[in-house]
Scaffold this active site. Sequence first.
Site, PDB file in Angstrom:
ATOM      1  N   GLY A 116     -17.943  -2.975  37.295  1.00  0.00           N
ATOM      2  CA  GLY A 116     -19.116  -2.103  37.238  1.00  0.00           C
ATOM      3  C   GLY A 116     -20.375  -2.861  36.861  1.00  0.00           C
ATOM      4  O   GLY A 116     -20.345  -3.699  35.954  1.00  0.00           O
ATOM      5  N   ALA A 184      -8.127 -12.509  11.262  1.00  0.00           N
ATOM      6  CA  ALA A 184      -6.901 -11.737  11.555  1.00  0.00           C
ATOM      7  C   ALA A 184      -6.112 -12.336  12.724  1.00  0.00           C
ATOM      8  O   ALA A 184      -4.895 -12.519  12.625  1.00  0.00           O
ATOM      9  CB  ALA A 184      -7.263 -10.284  11.850  1.00  0.00           C
ATOM     10  N   HIS A 450       8.207   8.940  -5.690  1.00  0.00           N
ATOM     11  CA  HIS A 450       9.056   7.861  -6.200  1.00  0.00           C
ATOM     12  C   HIS A 450      10.409   7.913  -5.506  1.00  0.00           C
ATOM     13  O   HIS A 450      10.943   8.993  -5.316  1.00  0.00           O
ATOM     14  CB  HIS A 450       9.247   8.030  -7.715  1.00  0.00           C
ATOM     15  CG  HIS A 450      10.172   7.025  -8.307  1.00  0.00           C
ATOM     16  ND1 HIS A 450       9.764   5.731  -8.577  1.00  0.00           N
ATOM     17  CD2 HIS A 450      11.482   7.096  -8.652  1.00  0.00           C
ATOM     18  CE1 HIS A 450      10.806   5.069  -9.084  1.00  0.00           C
ATOM     19  NE2 HIS A 450      11.852   5.874  -9.149  1.00  0.00           N
TER      20      HIS A 450
END
Length: 471
Positions: A116, A184, A450
């Site tokens: 495009g 990262a 827990h």
Amino acid sequence: MADTQYDVIVLGSGPGGYVAAIRCAQLGLKTAIVERELLGGICLNWGCIPTKALLRSAEIMHYAQHAKDYGLKIGGTIEADLDAVVKRSRGVAKQLNQGVTHLMKKNKIAVHMGEGTLTGPTSLTVKGAKGEEKLSAKHVIVATGARARDLPFAKADGKRVWTYRHAMTPAEMPTKLLVIGSGAIGIEFASFYNDMGCEVTVVEMLDRIVPVEDADVSAFLEKSLTKQGMTIMTGAGVEDLKVTASGLKAKIKAKDGKVAEQDFSHCIVAIGIVPNTENVGLEKLVELDRGFIQIDPYGRTKSKGLWAIGDCTPGPWLAHKASHEGVTAAEAIAQELGNKDVHPHPLDRSNIPGCTYCHPQIASVGLTEAKAKEAGYEVKAGTFPFIGNGKAIALGEAEGFVKTVFDAKTGELLGAHMVGAEVTEMIQGYVIGKTLETTEAELMKTIFPHPTISESMHESVLAAYGRALHI
């Protein structure tokens, strides 16, 4: 071919573009998407998702090699079948690409495959298999993303010098791998290839790895990766890289200023990104800063009717930030087109989480302790180690910690930083808390289940106020 008119055309179908298109369609707008390669963009096909599939294979391999730690015996040697690992990763990418194709059909979004190019703020041509199509719309959203930055003196060739794309579909397993950059992407690939049995060296120009993270997280991760056998060089730089018949010769300048030549079989370059904003017809339509499209908080550019989102705009360059911007822009467009029921919210950059899927994982949101002090806050920070968490010990994953940073005056949660098992899944608790403008009081009153690793999140808050129970 005759002009085709839409309410909105989205240029690019990554996690920003395809999400923007879906939201536009949900709001009753006649929507089209233009994509030159694969629906889902880099994230689904070459980035976030398939890398997680690779890292999962490495994680399983790591557990298999440490089976005896869990009282299990696995016979024979455990080997990585690289072809099968890559094949699984590609299968995951294909499944998601098909998922996006289905979402486009389901939402009645027209898909134009091809390159495009904007011919004005709200018109473009698409060159594809069907030849050239001319499209126009009331609004256009540019979501063209970004690509890996090359080293000026060693362009990626796919044979010895790799970007993340080559690293995901390697023809052979590297024996000695150089990773340049410890953000990262660099750290995830370093972690993957290290777990797969490769000798890995990471070179980072700044004084610590994963430099956007809290300094405590960087220090912990460096220690952990070194223990796993990686060589980490910070404050260092690769000055030259030459491809030889058998691999690479790299001149690396260490922290002390000494330059040494080392041999490697392959190199991954992970030194940042370049926005895909050239050759799209943008130059006269938008304001660019180092190639990135400048936008207002809703995604508007300086040209009426032309919007931009995701990695082609200022950072952080994360898939979930792009998706969020896509929804914001779609709603702002719908509002401009007369929809009174939408109320777009601009992006709050302080509430964008970051996740790195190395081993151990890291995750964070908001300000680091140093940045909070720099910003003038009087800070209360608390850290809780996983060694004090029952579930982490039971899992054999007692490496890690959670750190929370508060404004000492108001109790506002300013930031949270974690390293360890499953932290990428846990960070969202703090992101919700920050979005709701929580203080330490609400977090202390919250009952955490827990036994879960998430209890260390609660303990970290208590620790900031001298109230931790399990250390």
